[in-house]
Design a protein around this motif. Structure first.
Motif, short mmCIF file in Angstrom:
data_model
loop_
_atom_site.label_atom_id
_atom_site.label_comp_id
_atom_site.label_asym_id
_atom_site.label_seq_id
_atom_site.Cartn_x
_atom_site.Cartn_y
_atom_site.Cartn_z
N HIS A 67 3.62 -5.91 3.09
CA HIS A 67 3.27 -6.75 4.23
C HIS A 67 3.47 -8.23 3.90
N VAL A 122 4.53 0.64 1.96
CA VAL A 122 4.66 -0.46 2.93
C VAL A 122 4.26 -1.76 2.24
N HIS A 133 0.82 -1.21 0.00
CA HIS A 133 0.00 0.00 0.00
C HIS A 133 0.85 1.25 0.00
N HIS A 161 0.66 4.36 2.24
CA HIS A 161 0.05 4.85 3.48
C HIS A 161 0.27 6.36 3.57
N ILE A 209 -3.89 3.06 5.42
CA ILE A 209 -3.83 2.66 4.00
C ILE A 209 -4.64 3.65 3.18
CU LIG Z 1 0.13 -1.28 4.16
#
Ligand SMILES: [Cu+2]
Length: 223
Positions: free
Chosen positions: A183, A181, A83, A85, A119
């Motif tokens: 994950h 970011v 994403h 953020h 997000i």
């Molecule tokens: Cu994220």
């Protein structure tokens, strides 16, 4: 401040006025008159994942062109939610161990919010890119093994162009305040995301925390 423009000036003047407003916004954030902003992130490991790489987000004509290359991720075609953020109130940084507020020696996604904000853009491979697709793991990129068995380079090579987002997110990116970011981290090293690694995700209890904890992060700095 909004100025009234008489209808005799017409749509062309309106278009020119809006371009001028965009170009004038953050000093040094745009090049020339094309209203194009290039941002890049050095993507570094979180949660000792060992993942690293780079991400480039170009704002052009109010849309985003995104490229990301991240190595050292959980392999075996594990999906990696990623994403942009951004939060007005966030620190516009990647989280550190100080953000581990429950002292469990891992940073979950929620603990990172004061650093990188919520997000705002879901970097899916197809379809919707809104925050609603934040955990759409079936549309997120997967890490493919690009090395050989003694030197694994489990990498994501992502590109997607023409992503739409909201005006405050565009402004945040242009100001160098957005954060990339990615994950997904296999804490217990068994080659897949499971509940034994770190329990349930704080974001969606039907998912293991391994699927949603942040593995790498980088602030998108204006070039
Ligand atoms: Cu994220």
């Amino acid at each position: 401040m909004r100025t009234r423009i008489s209808t005799s000036i017409g749509l062309t003047a309106l278009a020119v006025a809006s371009v001028a407003a965009v170009t004038a916004a953050p000093a040094g954030a745009t090049t020339g008159s094309s209203a194009r902003t290039v941002t890049k992130a050095h993507v570094d490991s979180l949660n000792n994942s060992g993942a690293h790489g780079s991400a480039t987000v170009v704002v052009k004509n109010g849309k985003l062109n995104v490229r990301a290359r991240v190595h050292g991720l959980t392999p075996n075609n594990a999906p990696h939610a990623q994403h942009i953020h951004f939060g007005e109130q966030a620190r516009h940084e990647c989280p550190t161990f100080r953000d581990d507020t429950n002292n469990d020696f891992r940073l979950n996604t929620a603990e990172g919010l004061p650093a990188y904000g919520p997000i705002r853009v879901s970097l899916t491979t197809r379809g919707d890119t809104s925050p609603a697709s934040g955990l759409a793991v079936d549309r997120m990129p997967v890490a493919r093994d690009r090395g050989h068995k003694h030197h694994r380079m489990n990498a994501i090579n992502y590109s997607r162009y023409g992503i739409r987002t909201q005006a405050d997110v565009l402004a945040g990116i242009k100001a160098g305040e957005a954060v990339y970011v990615i994950h997904g981290i296999d804490y217990n090293g068994n080659g897949r995301y499971d509940f034994n690694g770190a329990g349930r995700s704080e974001l969606d209890p039907s998912l293991p925390a391994e699927a949603t904890d942040p593995a790498a992060c980088g602030v998108l700095e204006v070039q």
